[in-house]
Scaffold this motif. Structure first.
Motif, PDB file in Angstrom:
ATOM      1  N   ALA B  81       0.845  -1.203   0.000  1.00 25.35           N
ATOM      2  CA  ALA B  81       0.000   0.000   0.000  1.00 25.35           C
ATOM      3  C   ALA B  81       0.875   1.246   0.000  1.00 25.35           C
ATOM      4  O   ALA B  81       1.980   1.237   0.546  1.00 25.35           O
ATOM      5  CB  ALA B  81      -0.898  -0.019   1.229  1.00 25.35           C
ATOM      6  N   ASP B  83       1.142   5.280   1.067  1.00 23.14           N
ATOM      7  CA  ASP B  83       0.524   6.297   1.908  1.00 23.14           C
ATOM      8  C   ASP B  83       1.049   7.679   1.518  1.00 23.14           C
ATOM      9  O   ASP B  83       1.732   7.837   0.502  1.00 23.14           O
ATOM     10  CB  ASP B  83       0.745   5.998   3.392  1.00 23.14           C
ATOM     11  N   GLU B  84       0.746   8.689   2.347  1.00 30.01           N
ATOM     12  CA  GLU B  84       1.104  10.070   1.988  1.00 30.01           C
ATOM     13  C   GLU B  84       2.609  10.274   1.871  1.00 30.01           C
ATOM     14  O   GLU B  84       3.072  11.073   1.059  1.00 30.01           O
ATOM     15  CB  GLU B  84       0.514  11.055   3.010  1.00 30.01           C
ATOM     16  N   ARG B  85       3.390   9.536   2.672  1.00 28.27           N
ATOM     17  CA  ARG B  85       4.851   9.674   2.595  1.00 28.27           C
ATOM     18  C   ARG B  85       5.373   9.129   1.259  1.00 28.27           C
ATOM     19  O   ARG B  85       6.213   9.753   0.606  1.00 28.27           O
ATOM     20  CB  ARG B  85       5.497   8.936   3.773  1.00 28.27           C
ATOM     21  N   ASP B  86       4.859   7.969   0.844  1.00 34.36           N
ATOM     22  CA  ASP B  86       5.254   7.402  -0.453  1.00 34.36           C
ATOM     23  C   ASP B  86       4.917   8.375  -1.584  1.00 34.36           C
ATOM     24  O   ASP B  86       5.714   8.561  -2.507  1.00 34.36           O
ATOM     25  CB  ASP B  86       4.526   6.073  -0.699  1.00 34.36           C
TER      26      ASP B  86
END
Lengths: 73, 148
Positions: B81, B83-86
């Protein structure tokens, strides 16, 4: 270039006080990956306001109990 | 190391390996083949390009299967998955990569205006795209390691 954020946090302590909640458990509760929780704890990533509030909500404390920012000298 | 970080590292290695081979072979072909004869010149490296793309796809498939197997054996599942960091890391790295691509595109434009053949212009453009991908992946790994 990336640099360490000036924002500090007490997530590790709060996890310990919350029945030694794991990073994976916290990550699943706020909808991010475990690596992101690790990066936040180590000060390598400043989360969005939304994620910051979600973390505070998980521990049931105000935002400033989780994150701190040093005042300008 | 997250699934995406491992994937980026493996693909960076694969791209460097495969395209190093491609450009070495291309330069060898250019020494003997009539590469300055318009569209026909491109046909001389078409099989090479085909092998390169097939090799990259093969490496990507095998590498991701291996990463998934290792993740399952170590942590019980595959957490791919984003997320915002990725997403932030992707965006910032894409920005760095696009600078390399723009510089490369300008170099290709200069080559075409100064009389280089289609063969060399096409390969320079491919080189710019590969360089852009390498820059992007390198910055992704940097941001994953050092923070973003």
């Amino acid at each position: 270039m990336a640099k360490k954020t000036r924002i500090t946090n007490d997530i590790r302590t709060l996890r310990f006080l919350a029945d030694e909640m794991t990073q994976a458990d916290l990550a699943s509760r706020i909808g991010v990956t475990r690596q992101t929780v690790i990066a936040i704890e180590q000060g390598r990533y400043s989360p969005s306001l939304e994620v910051a509030f979600q973390i505070a909500n998980v521990f049931g404390v105000p935002l400033e109990k989780v994150f701190q920012y040093p005042e300008e000298a | 190391m997250s699934f995406h970080e491992k994937s980026t590292a493996v693909m960076l290695g694969g791209i460097i390996l495969v395209y190093s081979w491609y450009f070495t072979q291309m330069l060898a072909i250019a020494e003997t083949a009539p590469v300055d004869e318009g569209v026909a010149a491109i046909a001389t490296i078409a099989p090479l390009l085909g092998i390169t793309i097939a090799a990259l796809v093969g490496i990507a498939i095998v590498a991701h299967i291996v990463i998934a197997i290792v993740d399952v054996s170590r942590q019980g599942d595959v957490d791919d998955a984003k997320d915002e960091r990725d997403e932030l890391i992707d965006l910032k790295s894409e920005q760095r990569g696009s600078i390399a691509l723009t510089i490369g595109a300008l170099a290709v434009l200069t080559m075409m205006l100064t009389g280089f053949s289609m063969f060399w212009a096409a390969n320079a453009l491919l080189g710019a795209m590969v360089l852009s991908t390498i820059v992007k992946a390198s910055f992704q790994l940097y941001y994953y390691r050092r923070g973003v």
